[in-house]
Design a protein around this motif. Sequence first.
Motif, PDB file in Angstrom:
ATOM      1  N   LEU A  83      28.465 -89.127 -59.572  1.00 47.78           N
ATOM      2  CA  LEU A  83      27.797 -90.384 -59.259  1.00 47.78           C
ATOM      3  C   LEU A  83      26.823 -90.707 -60.381  1.00 47.78           C
ATOM      4  N   VAL A  84      26.967 -91.877 -60.960  1.00 49.40           N
ATOM      5  CA  VAL A  84      26.108 -92.302 -62.052  1.00 49.40           C
ATOM      6  C   VAL A  84      25.363 -93.552 -61.609  1.00 49.40           C
ATOM      7  N   GLY A  85      24.062 -93.521 -61.728  1.00 51.73           N
ATOM      8  CA  GLY A  85      23.253 -94.672 -61.352  1.00 51.73           C
ATOM      9  C   GLY A  85      22.542 -95.247 -62.561  1.00 51.73           C
ATOM     10  N   HIS A  86      22.189 -96.498 -62.471  1.00 49.39           N
ATOM     11  CA  HIS A  86      21.517 -97.165 -63.586  1.00 49.39           C
ATOM     12  C   HIS A  86      20.009 -97.099 -63.459  1.00 49.39           C
ATOM     13  N   GLY A  87      19.508 -96.553 -62.354  1.00 54.89           N
ATOM     14  CA  GLY A  87      18.070 -96.377 -62.196  1.00 54.89           C
ATOM     15  C   GLY A  87      17.359 -97.553 -61.561  1.00 54.89           C
ATOM     16  N   GLY A  88      18.065 -98.643 -61.351  1.00 54.31           N
ATOM     17  CA  GLY A  88      17.459 -99.809 -60.721  1.00 54.31           C
ATOM     18  C   GLY A  88      17.501 -99.713 -59.207  1.00 54.31           C
TER      19      GLY A  88
END
Length: 46
Positions: free
Chosen positions: A10-15
């Motif tokens: 799972l990769v998130g953009h931090g927003g």
Amino acid sequence: MAMHKQEIILVGHGGIPKGCPQELVTKLKQLEAQRRTAQEPSSSET
């Protein structure tokens, strides 16, 4: 029957997601401010 192992990355953009309740956003920002003030690493809540 053979067992199959499945992994997910799972990769998130931090927003913060658009649908996130404002109360959670407020709490997150408060926790981040407290952490920065205390110069501590991120906790399990942040």
